[in-house]
Design a protein around this motif. Structure first.
Motif, mmCIF file in Angstrom:
data_model
loop_
_atom_site.group_PDB
_atom_site.id
_atom_site.type_symbol
_atom_site.label_atom_id
_atom_site.label_comp_id
_atom_site.label_asym_id
_atom_site.label_seq_id
_atom_site.Cartn_x
_atom_site.Cartn_y
_atom_site.Cartn_z
ATOM 1 N N TRP A 209 0.809 -1.210 0.000
ATOM 2 C CA TRP A 209 0.000 0.000 0.000
ATOM 3 C C TRP A 209 0.848 1.269 0.000
ATOM 4 O O TRP A 209 1.848 1.365 0.713
ATOM 5 C CB TRP A 209 -0.885 0.002 1.256
ATOM 6 C CG TRP A 209 -1.825 1.165 1.345
ATOM 7 C CD1 TRP A 209 -3.112 1.218 0.894
ATOM 8 C CD2 TRP A 209 -1.549 2.453 1.936
ATOM 9 N NE1 TRP A 209 -3.658 2.447 1.160
ATOM 10 C CE2 TRP A 209 -2.723 3.228 1.795
ATOM 11 C CE3 TRP A 209 -0.442 3.024 2.547
ATOM 12 C CZ2 TRP A 209 -2.815 4.539 2.254
ATOM 13 C CZ3 TRP A 209 -0.528 4.336 2.990
ATOM 14 C CH2 TRP A 209 -1.705 5.077 2.848
ATOM 15 N N ASN A 210 0.460 2.217 -0.823
ATOM 16 C CA ASN A 210 0.821 3.610 -0.609
ATOM 17 C C ASN A 210 -0.347 4.418 -1.158
ATOM 18 O O ASN A 210 -1.267 3.855 -1.770
ATOM 19 C CB ASN A 210 2.186 3.978 -1.222
ATOM 20 C CG ASN A 210 2.237 3.808 -2.718
ATOM 21 O OD1 ASN A 210 1.331 4.220 -3.445
ATOM 22 N ND2 ASN A 210 3.305 3.183 -3.199
ATOM 23 N N PHE B 208 -0.975 4.132 -4.891
ATOM 24 C CA PHE B 208 -1.462 2.786 -5.183
ATOM 25 C C PHE B 208 -2.947 2.693 -4.846
ATOM 26 O O PHE B 208 -3.757 2.210 -5.638
ATOM 27 C CB PHE B 208 -0.652 1.783 -4.354
ATOM 28 C CG PHE B 208 -0.993 0.341 -4.584
ATOM 29 C CD1 PHE B 208 -0.288 -0.408 -5.513
ATOM 30 C CD2 PHE B 208 -1.999 -0.281 -3.862
ATOM 31 C CE1 PHE B 208 -0.586 -1.753 -5.720
ATOM 32 C CE2 PHE B 208 -2.309 -1.621 -4.064
ATOM 33 C CZ PHE B 208 -1.597 -2.354 -4.995
ATOM 34 N N ALA C 61 -5.220 4.632 -7.232
ATOM 35 C CA ALA C 61 -5.316 3.924 -8.514
ATOM 36 C C ALA C 61 -6.203 2.687 -8.385
ATOM 37 O O ALA C 61 -7.044 2.411 -9.249
ATOM 38 C CB ALA C 61 -3.919 3.536 -8.991
ATOM 39 N N ALA C 62 -6.026 1.958 -7.288
ATOM 40 C CA ALA C 62 -6.736 0.681 -7.126
ATOM 41 C C ALA C 62 -8.255 0.869 -7.161
ATOM 42 O O ALA C 62 -8.991 -0.032 -7.565
ATOM 43 C CB ALA C 62 -6.302 0.005 -5.829
#
Lengths: 283, 283
Positions: free
Chosen positions: B261-262, B265, B268-269
């Motif tokens: 995770w960041n 990320f 976007a996910a």
């Protein structure tokens, strides 16, 4: 006639992913062992030398992600090269673009094409009869070497994992040659392995492409039958990559024909780098 | 002492995903068969009733995605409920937030907790000794029923795929009860299955949550050991979800501790819905 179901597994670092079904063909070509199995969920699936390559059910995860970002801003009368891609899936996505005037598909193993046309014909689909597609049974590395400078607008590297057969497709000298035969704003599009199950190779591809090209961007998405299910594709160029500056009507037309890809999905996928890869690239 | 390696597979619609290694424990609890295997790549991995639940190597893909979006904008003195999650991974990510004052972990199967603490203790990590964590061996459905209105700020549903044991955790009546016990801007965070290998259940969860909550958003990412490797998590609330309006310093602190995770990320996910799911939800 009896149908005998059997398990065929791909083995990877102490794990295995297997499909059950009837083996439709199993033969050794000059280069590799080729198996096609008929599976309940994935449909017909192709295995080369013990590695799952593609299946009717999940192939769009792979082919749509390799092709559409690279063709986002493609110009009229473009010249495309596909290295590998003997199943025809990459070519099938390419022929959706009328801007492409010629596609050279260079596959080393003629048997892969023959078997794909016979058992997996939906994957190549309309591409097999498209007049722009020229099939060459040849070694991709040699093909690139003998091509003149600035010849292709897009090069797709649609190959298997690094092995004796494909190692050179991941080498510095090969990337350098690709750059030479690309037009000024040409794009190299390559599958770039899994950040999980092929982490070292993945990082090596990213670093190498960054070294040879001014711009290089990686997208992450899913391929269910590949080890870990996480896969990546990298796009490199000497010019700024206009990966989403496509004509809007064209984007909508392509989206309609796609199972996985759409423009939102693509834009997001370019930001899905797992944090551990971010950290490793920045270290 | 001899170490005997064996293959343990999860079977799913004609495919299987197997890990090789030494079985560390295999026992039947009151509810299910529990196996822990020691694998070369994934480390120790937990299987419940024939389904891979988690492994030391890949558990962060799952737990980081379930927890951090839901806790992005968490207030001081928050009250958190985890239903399931007996391996401790969800609790471990939660205890990173000092704003949380209490975590009720309600696991139906005491043996899962005992075995996780013994064989997979890194997954629960510091959570097991955190004073805010209260473990309750109880049925999650009953627990929710007997909880008073507006009690929890976040509810995590960290359960296995629908089965005799977990079916009710996917029911209308359960979601309705969850909504009742959430605070006004509380968040329900649930794993929402795979858009590929559990497509119908996935779509059903999304539609049901949209029906009961004013806002509901789904993120897609990877869990290598789950069928197809594509997984989803859905976050629902009566208020606008400020999933990324976290304090910036806190985001950086959490990113440092994460493998997958960041904030980029995560953002976007939430846009990685495969096009075929987009089409099906819009049809």
């Amino acid at each position: 006639m009896t149908h005998i179901s059997t398990w065929i597994d791909e083995y990877h670092k102490g794990s295995r992913f297997g499909l059950n079904g009837e083996i439709l063909i199993k033969q050794n070509s000059k280069y590799q062992e080729i198996i096609v199995i008929e599976n309940e969920y994935y449909g017909r699936a192709l295995m080369l030398d013990g590695c799952w390559m593609t299946s009717l059910k999940d192939e769009k995860y792979y082919h749509e992600c390799l092709v559409h970002p690279a063709l986002s801003s493609i110009d009229e009368k473009s010249n495309v090269l596909i290295i590998g891609g003997g199943d025809g899936g990459t070519a099938r996505e390419c022929v959706k673009y009328p801007q492409i005037s010629k596609i050279d598909l260079v596959e080393i193993d003629e048997e892969v094409i023959k078997i794909s046309k016979k058992f997996l014909k939906e994957i190549g689909g309309e591409a097999w009869s498209d007049k722009r597609l020229k099939i060459h049974i040849d070694d991709g590395v040699q093909w690139v070497k003998k091509t003149r400078d600035n010849f292709y607008d897009v090069i797709f590297i649609d190959c298997s994992d690094p092995s004796e057969l494909s190692n050179l497709l991941f080498s510095d000298s090969f990337y350098r040659e690709c750059k030479r035969i690309l037009t000024k704003n040409g794009i190299l599009a390559t599958q770039s392995e899994s950040p999980e199950s092929f982490k070292n190779i993945h990082i090596s591809i990213l670093k190498t492409l960054k070294k040879f090209f001014r711009v290089s961007e990686t997208m992450y998405s899913f391929v269910p039958i590949y080890p870990s299910g996480i896969w990546s594709w990298t796009f490199a160029s000497e010019e700024v990559l206009h990966l989403s500056k496509r004509n809007c009507n064209e984007a909508l037309r392509i989206e309609k024909s796609c199972e996985i890809w759409n423009l939102n999905f693509q834009n997001a996928a370019f930001k899905m780098m797992p944090n551990k890869i971010v950290k490793e690239l920045n270290s």
